[in-house]
Design a protein around this motif. Structure first.
Motif, PDB file in Angstrom:
ATOM      1  N   ARG A 127       4.798  -9.929   0.078  1.00 48.80           N
ATOM      2  CA  ARG A 127       4.837 -10.209  -0.389  1.00 48.80           C
ATOM      3  C   ARG A 127       3.837 -11.749  -1.021  1.00 48.80           C
ATOM      4  O   ARG A 127       4.366 -12.849  -1.621  1.00 48.80           O
ATOM      5  CB  ARG A 127       3.596 -11.146   0.581  1.00 48.80           C
ATOM      6  CG  ARG A 127       3.990 -10.088   2.232  1.00 48.80           C
ATOM      7  CD  ARG A 127       2.527 -10.127   2.666  1.00 48.80           C
ATOM      8  NE  ARG A 127       2.787  -9.591   4.125  1.00 48.80           N
ATOM      9  CZ  ARG A 127       2.127  -8.821   5.083  1.00 48.80           C
ATOM     10  NH1 ARG A 127       0.437  -9.057   4.773  1.00 48.80           N
ATOM     11  NH2 ARG A 127       2.146  -8.497   6.491  1.00 48.80           N
TER      12      ARG A 127
ATOM     13  N   PHE B  87       4.240   3.697  -1.228  1.00 53.12           N
ATOM     14  CA  PHE B  87       3.075   3.864  -0.409  1.00 53.12           C
ATOM     15  C   PHE B  87       2.845   5.519   0.467  1.00 53.12           C
ATOM     16  O   PHE B  87       2.499   5.220   1.129  1.00 53.12           O
ATOM     17  CB  PHE B  87       3.353   2.867   1.516  1.00 53.12           C
ATOM     18  CG  PHE B  87       4.548   2.775   1.369  1.00 53.12           C
ATOM     19  CD1 PHE B  87       5.241   3.584   2.351  1.00 53.12           C
ATOM     20  CD2 PHE B  87       5.672   1.284   0.835  1.00 53.12           C
ATOM     21  CE1 PHE B  87       6.152   3.460   2.625  1.00 53.12           C
ATOM     22  CE2 PHE B  87       6.953   1.411   1.583  1.00 53.12           C
ATOM     23  CZ  PHE B  87       6.995   2.176   2.171  1.00 53.12           C
TER      24      PHE B  87
ATOM     25  N   SER C 159      -0.076   4.338  -3.964  1.00 52.77           N
ATOM     26  CA  SER C 159      -0.954   4.476  -3.658  1.00 52.77           C
ATOM     27  C   SER C 159      -2.481   4.686  -3.797  1.00 52.77           C
ATOM     28  O   SER C 159      -2.958   4.368  -3.974  1.00 52.77           O
ATOM     29  CB  SER C 159      -0.546   3.459  -2.536  1.00 52.77           C
ATOM     30  OG  SER C 159      -1.086   3.759  -1.564  1.00 52.77           O
ATOM     31  N   ARG C 160      -2.382   6.557  -3.852  1.00 54.00           N
ATOM     32  CA  ARG C 160      -3.535   7.118  -3.980  1.00 54.00           C
ATOM     33  C   ARG C 160      -3.840   7.963  -4.882  1.00 54.00           C
ATOM     34  O   ARG C 160      -4.829   8.708  -4.847  1.00 54.00           O
ATOM     35  CB  ARG C 160      -3.115   7.782  -3.083  1.00 54.00           C
ATOM     36  CG  ARG C 160      -2.993   7.639  -1.063  1.00 54.00           C
ATOM     37  CD  ARG C 160      -4.421   6.874  -0.255  1.00 54.00           C
ATOM     38  NE  ARG C 160      -3.956   5.428   0.792  1.00 54.00           N
ATOM     39  CZ  ARG C 160      -4.658   5.338   1.434  1.00 54.00           C
ATOM     40  NH1 ARG C 160      -6.033   5.992   1.626  1.00 54.00           N
ATOM     41  NH2 ARG C 160      -4.478   5.062   2.425  1.00 54.00           N
TER      42      ARG C 160
ATOM     43  N   GLY D 113      -6.657   1.686  -2.006  1.00 53.18           N
ATOM     44  CA  GLY D 113      -5.628   3.118  -1.218  1.00 53.18           C
ATOM     45  C   GLY D 113      -4.151   2.472  -0.527  1.00 53.18           C
ATOM     46  O   GLY D 113      -3.152   2.685  -0.629  1.00 53.18           O
TER      47      GLY D 113
ATOM     48  N   ILE E  20      -1.192  -1.372  -0.923  1.00 56.02           N
ATOM     49  CA  ILE E  20      -0.488  -2.104  -1.883  1.00 56.02           C
ATOM     50  C   ILE E  20       0.305  -3.069  -1.257  1.00 56.02           C
ATOM     51  O   ILE E  20       0.160  -3.647   0.191  1.00 56.02           O
ATOM     52  CB  ILE E  20       0.802  -1.447  -2.328  1.00 56.02           C
ATOM     53  CG1 ILE E  20       2.013  -1.190  -1.336  1.00 56.02           C
ATOM     54  CG2 ILE E  20       0.334  -0.841  -3.803  1.00 56.02           C
ATOM     55  CD1 ILE E  20       3.077  -0.158  -1.720  1.00 56.02           C
TER      56      ILE E  20
ATOM     57  N   GLU F 194      -5.502  -7.317  -1.220  1.00 56.58           N
ATOM     58  CA  GLU F 194      -4.988  -7.748  -0.097  1.00 56.58           C
ATOM     59  C   GLU F 194      -4.343  -8.940  -0.351  1.00 56.58           C
ATOM     60  O   GLU F 194      -4.359  -9.941  -0.900  1.00 56.58           O
ATOM     61  CB  GLU F 194      -6.613  -8.775   0.866  1.00 56.58           C
ATOM     62  CG  GLU F 194      -7.462  -7.767   1.619  1.00 56.58           C
ATOM     63  CD  GLU F 194      -6.280  -7.274   2.717  1.00 56.58           C
ATOM     64  OE1 GLU F 194      -5.533  -7.527   2.875  1.00 56.58           O
ATOM     65  OE2 GLU F 194      -7.077  -5.874   3.463  1.00 56.58           O
TER      66      GLU F 194
ATOM     67  N   MET G 241      -2.388 -12.490   9.625  1.00 55.56           N
ATOM     68  CA  MET G 241      -2.795 -10.938   9.486  1.00 55.56           C
ATOM     69  C   MET G 241      -3.975 -11.068  11.211  1.00 55.56           C
ATOM     70  O   MET G 241      -3.624  -9.423  11.273  1.00 55.56           O
ATOM     71  CB  MET G 241      -4.195 -11.394   8.428  1.00 55.56           C
ATOM     72  CG  MET G 241      -4.064 -11.008   7.393  1.00 55.56           C
ATOM     73  SD  MET G 241      -2.291 -10.223   6.689  1.00 55.56           S
ATOM     74  CE  MET G 241      -3.274  -9.034   5.610  1.00 55.56           C
TER      75      MET G 241
END
Ligand SMILES: N[C@@H](CCC(=O)N[C@@H](CS)C(=O)NCC(=O)O)C(=O)O
Length: 200
Positions: free
Chosen positions: A15, A34, A38-39, A50, A52, A64, A99
């Motif tokens: 996005r 992911f 991301s952690r 944590g 993306i 976000e 969302m």
């Protein structure tokens, strides 16, 4: 001036990569994944959730996906950011709507398609199929007789909503009952900037 976008393109980071490509921005792409990436302690300093995507724009850190996009469009303008306060309100409305109303059932349908084992149960998929009809109808009605959501050209409202609705395409959701939505989605997803983002 430096912008970093974190997150591989086969994630919600598509996005923000799409928005950056539409805006013609120079950026560094850190393809954080992911499934662990991301952690890491390092990435948790960027996004403590944590997840993306996230961006770091000269020290301004935003996470976000659709908030990243609204920020970038607001900052860089171009045709993507609405030129009046009423349409700014509508762009926020459609982004929050995507969302809160559309994303959850679409994610279930996406996972059903792409996760061969251990995906959602049959009951969850059936519920999502039912649940998704209302947002699809709402969007279709909003697009009746219009090329784009705000009535003029392609804006961040279209990009944000279409970047969520992409999951309907990937999941193979039958959109034949929603012809205005289907035509709009084809228009939005046919944009060269999305192709470039998908190649990241
Ligand atoms: N609402 C967030 C959701 C972000 C999100 O859940 N991203 C997924 C990848 S598509 C992720 O980072 N998952 C990794 C994890 O939860 O550990 C957004 O739109 O940015």
């Amino acid at each position: 001036m430096s912008l970093t976008i974190y997150g591989l393109s086969a994630s919600r980071a598509i996005r923000t990569l799409w928005a950056a490509e539409e805006l013609g921005l120079d950026y560094t792409h850190e393809a954080v994944d992911f499934s662990g990436g991301s952690r890491t302690p390092e990435f948790l300093k960027i996004n403590p959730n944590g997840r993306i995507p996230a961006i770091d724009d000269d020290g301004v850190v935003i996470w976000e996906s659709l908030a990243c996009n609204l920020y970038l469009a607001r900052k860089h303008g171009g045709g993507l950011w609405p030129d009046n306060i009423a349409d700014e309100g509508r762009a926020l409305q459609w982004s929050f709507w995507a969302m809160t109303e559309a994303e959850t059932p679409l994610l279930t349908l996406l996972l059903d398609k792409v996760v061969p084992e251990g995906g959602p149960s049959d009951a969850e998929v059936a519920a999502a199929r039912e649940e998704v009809v209302v947002p699809l109808q709402v969007l279709n009605d909003a697009l009746r007789g219009k090329e784009y959501l705000l009535g003029g050209g392609f804006t961040i409202a279209d990009l944000n909503v279409a970047s969520v609705l992409l999951w309907a395409m990937i999941a193979g959701v039958d959109l034949s009952a929603f012809p205005d939505l289907a035509a709009w989605l084809e228009r939005c997803t046919g944009r060269p900037a999305l192709r470039r983002a998908q190649g990241k």
